[in-house]
Write an enzyme that holds these catalytic residues in place. Structure first.
Site, PDB file in Angstrom:
ATOM      1  N   ARG A 179     -30.904 -29.514 -17.788  1.00  0.00           N
ATOM      2  CA  ARG A 179     -30.921 -30.448 -18.936  1.00  0.00           C
ATOM      3  C   ARG A 179     -32.344 -30.789 -19.413  1.00  0.00           C
ATOM      4  O   ARG A 179     -32.650 -31.945 -19.718  1.00  0.00           O
ATOM      5  CB  ARG A 179     -30.171 -31.745 -18.607  1.00  0.00           C
ATOM      6  CG  ARG A 179     -28.728 -31.572 -18.275  1.00  0.00           C
ATOM      7  CD  ARG A 179     -27.902 -30.933 -19.398  1.00  0.00           C
ATOM      8  NE  ARG A 179     -26.645 -30.486 -18.854  1.00  0.00           N
ATOM      9  CZ  ARG A 179     -26.409 -29.229 -18.429  1.00  0.00           C
ATOM     10  NH1 ARG A 179     -27.334 -28.294 -18.567  1.00  0.00           N
ATOM     11  NH2 ARG A 179     -25.257 -28.903 -17.914  1.00  0.00           N
ATOM     12  N   SER A 229     -22.712 -37.365 -20.505  1.00  0.00           N
ATOM     13  CA  SER A 229     -23.123 -37.896 -19.196  1.00  0.00           C
ATOM     14  C   SER A 229     -24.386 -38.718 -19.394  1.00  0.00           C
ATOM     15  O   SER A 229     -25.362 -38.227 -19.957  1.00  0.00           O
ATOM     16  CB  SER A 229     -23.463 -36.755 -18.237  1.00  0.00           C
ATOM     17  OG  SER A 229     -22.329 -36.010 -17.970  1.00  0.00           O
ATOM     18  N   GLU A 299     -30.092 -38.854 -18.294  1.00  0.00           N
ATOM     19  CA  GLU A 299     -30.020 -37.586 -19.028  1.00  0.00           C
ATOM     20  C   GLU A 299     -30.237 -37.858 -20.527  1.00  0.00           C
ATOM     21  O   GLU A 299     -30.855 -37.081 -21.234  1.00  0.00           O
ATOM     22  CB  GLU A 299     -28.653 -36.928 -18.819  1.00  0.00           C
ATOM     23  CG  GLU A 299     -28.489 -35.637 -19.612  1.00  0.00           C
ATOM     24  CD  GLU A 299     -27.251 -34.843 -19.232  1.00  0.00           C
ATOM     25  OE1 GLU A 299     -26.908 -34.800 -18.034  1.00  0.00           O
ATOM     26  OE2 GLU A 299     -26.633 -34.276 -20.137  1.00  0.00           O
TER      27      GLU A 299
HETATM   28  C1  FAD Z   1     -18.469 -36.471 -25.762  1.00  0.00           C
HETATM   29  C2  FAD Z   1     -19.753 -35.776 -25.382  1.00  0.00           C
HETATM   30  C3  FAD Z   1     -19.716 -34.699 -24.504  1.00  0.00           C
HETATM   31  C4  FAD Z   1     -20.902 -34.046 -24.150  1.00  0.00           C
HETATM   32  N1  FAD Z   1     -20.843 -32.991 -23.289  1.00  0.00           N
HETATM   33  C5  FAD Z   1     -21.965 -32.340 -22.927  1.00  0.00           C
HETATM   34  C6  FAD Z   1     -21.917 -31.219 -22.033  1.00  0.00           C
HETATM   35  O1  FAD Z   1     -20.876 -30.801 -21.573  1.00  0.00           O
HETATM   36  N2  FAD Z   1     -23.087 -30.612 -21.718  1.00  0.00           N
HETATM   37  C7  FAD Z   1     -24.285 -31.026 -22.221  1.00  0.00           C
HETATM   38  O2  FAD Z   1     -25.325 -30.424 -21.908  1.00  0.00           O
HETATM   39  N3  FAD Z   1     -24.356 -32.076 -23.068  1.00  0.00           N
HETATM   40  C8  FAD Z   1     -23.239 -32.731 -23.439  1.00  0.00           C
HETATM   41  N4  FAD Z   1     -23.314 -33.809 -24.300  1.00  0.00           N
HETATM   42  C9  FAD Z   1     -24.632 -34.273 -24.767  1.00  0.00           C
HETATM   43  C10 FAD Z   1     -25.120 -33.635 -26.072  1.00  0.00           C
HETATM   44  O3  FAD Z   1     -24.036 -33.238 -26.899  1.00  0.00           O
HETATM   45  C11 FAD Z   1     -26.018 -32.434 -25.806  1.00  0.00           C
HETATM   46  O4  FAD Z   1     -27.165 -32.798 -25.049  1.00  0.00           O
HETATM   47  C12 FAD Z   1     -26.500 -31.797 -27.112  1.00  0.00           C
HETATM   48  O5  FAD Z   1     -27.135 -30.595 -26.818  1.00  0.00           O
HETATM   49  C13 FAD Z   1     -27.437 -32.712 -27.915  1.00  0.00           C
HETATM   50  O6  FAD Z   1     -27.573 -32.160 -29.215  1.00  0.00           O
HETATM   51  P1  FAD Z   1     -27.846 -33.087 -30.494  1.00  0.00           P
HETATM   52  O7  FAD Z   1     -27.987 -32.186 -31.657  1.00  0.00           O
HETATM   53  O8  FAD Z   1     -26.817 -34.136 -30.592  1.00  0.00           O
HETATM   54  O9  FAD Z   1     -29.247 -33.681 -30.090  1.00  0.00           O
HETATM   55  P2  FAD Z   1     -29.775 -35.189 -30.307  1.00  0.00           P
HETATM   56  O10 FAD Z   1     -28.997 -36.106 -29.423  1.00  0.00           O
HETATM   57  O11 FAD Z   1     -29.840 -35.503 -31.745  1.00  0.00           O
HETATM   58  O12 FAD Z   1     -31.250 -35.030 -29.721  1.00  0.00           O
HETATM   59  C14 FAD Z   1     -31.466 -34.725 -28.354  1.00  0.00           C
HETATM   60  C15 FAD Z   1     -32.952 -34.444 -28.167  1.00  0.00           C
HETATM   61  O13 FAD Z   1     -33.281 -33.230 -28.855  1.00  0.00           O
HETATM   62  C16 FAD Z   1     -34.307 -33.470 -29.823  1.00  0.00           C
HETATM   63  N5  FAD Z   1     -34.010 -32.572 -30.951  1.00  0.00           N
HETATM   64  C17 FAD Z   1     -32.844 -32.423 -31.623  1.00  0.00           C
HETATM   65  N6  FAD Z   1     -32.954 -31.461 -32.553  1.00  0.00           N
HETATM   66  C18 FAD Z   1     -34.227 -31.001 -32.488  1.00  0.00           C
HETATM   67  C19 FAD Z   1     -34.956 -30.004 -33.210  1.00  0.00           C
HETATM   68  N7  FAD Z   1     -34.422 -29.266 -34.187  1.00  0.00           N
HETATM   69  N8  FAD Z   1     -36.255 -29.815 -32.864  1.00  0.00           N
HETATM   70  C20 FAD Z   1     -36.848 -30.524 -31.882  1.00  0.00           C
HETATM   71  N9  FAD Z   1     -36.198 -31.469 -31.162  1.00  0.00           N
HETATM   72  C21 FAD Z   1     -34.897 -31.699 -31.460  1.00  0.00           C
HETATM   73  C22 FAD Z   1     -34.249 -34.950 -30.137  1.00  0.00           C
HETATM   74  O14 FAD Z   1     -35.510 -35.417 -30.563  1.00  0.00           O
HETATM   75  C23 FAD Z   1     -33.851 -35.521 -28.769  1.00  0.00           C
HETATM   76  O15 FAD Z   1     -34.993 -35.650 -27.944  1.00  0.00           O
HETATM   77  C24 FAD Z   1     -22.145 -34.473 -24.677  1.00  0.00           C
HETATM   78  C25 FAD Z   1     -22.166 -35.558 -25.579  1.00  0.00           C
HETATM   79  C26 FAD Z   1     -20.996 -36.201 -25.932  1.00  0.00           C
HETATM   80  C27 FAD Z   1     -21.042 -37.340 -26.900  1.00  0.00           C
END
Ligand code: FAD
Length: 307
Positions: A179, A229, A299
Site C-alpha cells: 500500500r 481499510s 493506510e
Molecule cells: C469501500 C472501499 C473499498 C476499498 N477496497 C480497497 C481494496 O480492496 N484494496 C485497496 O488497495 N484499496 C481499497 N480501498 C481504498 C482506495 O479505493 C484505494 O486506495 C484507491 O486506490 C484510491 O484511489 P483514489 O483515486 O480514490 O485515490 P484518492 O483517495 O483520491 O488519493 C489517494 C492518494 O493518491 C494521491 N493521488 C491520487 N491521484 C493521483 C494522481 N493522479 N497523481 C498523484 N497522486 C495522486 C492522493 O494525493 C492521495 O495521496 C477501498 C476504499 C473503499 C471506500
C-alpha cells in the site's frame, strides 16, 4: 495568497465550470467528510495540468492531488490552495506477441477498467474489481486485494513534477511496497500508467470477479461511507483481528464508528466530522497498543487543516 488574482489567471486556460471555489471536500471523498478547498479544479488534459502547475508556482499556492477520494480523510477546516483532480480518462490498447498492454489515463476508475479487461478476455486485473479508486490513486497506493496488486501488472508510469517536467519510470522505480509507492515521497502528478495483461478465458475471469465482489459484499461495509481499510496490515498480525479482540467493534465517537461488520473499517454512520474519525482512530491505536503492544499504522491519507 490572493484568491481573486489566482482565479483570474486560472480562467485564462481552464474552463470556468472546472474551477470550483470553496468546494466542500465532503462531496469528493467516500468518507463524506471534509471542509472546503479554496480551489477544486478538474483538469481534462496535460496542457491544463501544466498550466495549473505554472500558476501554483508563480503564486506560491499549495497543491494537493485527488483521485476519487476513496482513501482520503480531509479535515474539517478544509484545504488551503488548489485541489487538483486529473480527469484523464483514456485507455489505449496495444497487442504484443504474448500479452496485451493498456496505457491508461490516471483518472480511469479501476472497477470499469477491470470490466473492460473482462470484455477483452484479459486476465490480471480481477483483483481490482470493486476497488472504488482511480488508476492514479491506485498506483500511489499500490492498491491491491485478494492476492493481487498493481505492482504485479504495472510496466511504466508517466508523471509531471511540480516544476512541470515530465518523467517516465519503470516498474522497479515505483518502489512499490505494501500500500505504498515512490509517489508518497515525490511531488508529482501521475498522468498515465501502462499495465500488462494476459489473454485468458472469459468465463474464468468473470467467475473470479463475481467471487471477489460477493466476498467484498459479505465481509465489508460496502454500503457505508468509509475509505476502505483504515489501517495497514501488520507484518505478523491481522490488524482487524486485534481491533476486534480489543472489543472495539461498534465503538462509536460522534458519527464515526468501528464497523460492526469488519473491525478494520472505520465508517461514517451519519453526520460524522473528520474530528470524530480522527479521535476514533487515536482511540483504536491507543487501545490496540495498550492490549497488544502493537502500533497500528494508518493506510488512509490525511489532508487539510483543523477547523
Ligand atoms: C469501500 C472501499 C473499498 C476499498 N477496497 C480497497 C481494496 O480492496 N484494496 C485497496 O488497495 N484499496 C481499497 N480501498 C481504498 C482506495 O479505493 C484505494 O486506495 C484507491 O486506490 C484510491 O484511489 P483514489 O483515486 O480514490 O485515490 P484518492 O483517495 O483520491 O488519493 C489517494 C492518494 O493518491 C494521491 N493521488 C491520487 N491521484 C493521483 C494522481 N493522479 N497523481 C498523484 N497522486 C495522486 C492522493 O494525493 C492521495 O495521496 C477501498 C476504499 C473503499 C471506500
Amino acid at each position: 495568497m490572493d484568491i481573486k488574482t489566482i482565479y483570474e489567471k486560472l480562467l485564462q486556460k481552464i474552463p470556468k465550470e472546472n474551477i470550483l471555489l470553496e468546494e466542500l471536500m465532503s462531496k469528493h471523498t467516500s468518507f463524506k467528510v471534509g471542509g472546503p478547498a479554496d480551489f477544486f479544479i478538474t483538469a481534462e488534459n496535460v496542457e491544463q495540468i501544466s498550466y495549473i502547475l505554472k500558476i501554483a508556482k508563480e503564486e506560491n499556492v499549495p497543491l494537493n492531488i485527488i483521485g476519487n477520494g476513496t482513501n482520503l480523510l480531509v479535515k474539517d477546516g478544509g484545504i488551503r490552495g488548489i485541489v487538483l483532480r486529473p480527469k484523464l480518462n483514456y485507455i489505449e490498447k496495444e497487442e504484443k506477441e504474448d500479452s496485451i498492454l493498456y496505457t491508461v489515463g490516471s483518472g480511469v476508475m479501476l472497477t470499469p477498467l477491470a470490466q473492460k479487461a473482462l470484455e477483452d478476455g484479459l486476465t490480471g486485473l480481477e483483483f481490482a474489481y470493486g476497488i472504488p479508486g482511480t488508476v492514479g490513486g491506485g498506483v500511489l497506493m499500490n492498491a491491491g486485494a485478494f492476492g493481487g496488486e498493481l505492482k504485479d501488472i504495472v510496466i511504466k508510469t508517466t508523471y509531471i513534477d511540480y516544476d512541470g517536467n515530465s518523467h517516465e519510470i519503470n516498474n522497479q522505480e515505483h518502489q512499490f511496497e505494501y500500500r505504498n509507492s515512490v509517489f508518497s515521497k515525490i511531488k508529482g502528478i501521475i498522468i498515465e500508467t501502462q499495465i500488462q495483461l494476459q489473454k485468458g478465458v472469459k468465463e474464468e475471469i468473470r467467475d473470479r470477479m463475481q467471487e471477489i465482489l460477493s466476498t467484498r459484499k459479505e465481509k465489508q461495509p460496502t454500503n457505508m461511507p468509509c475509505a476502505g481499510s483504515t489501517f495497514k496490515r501488520g507484518k505478523d498480525y491481522i490488524t482487524a483481528k486485534l481491533i476486534d479482540e480489543a472489543g472495539l467493534k461498534g465503538y462509536t465517537i460522534g458519527g464515526a464508528q468501528v464497523s460492526e461488520k469488519h473491525a478494520g473499517f472505520v465508517v461514517n454512520k451519519g453526520g460524522a466530522t473528520a474530528t470524530d474519525i480522527l479521535e476514533l482512530i487515536a482511540h483504536i491505536q491507543k487501545e490496540v497498543f495498550h492490549k497488544f503492544n502493537e502500533h497500528i499504522e494508518l493506510e488512509i491519507k490525511i489532508m487539510g487543516e483543523n477547523k
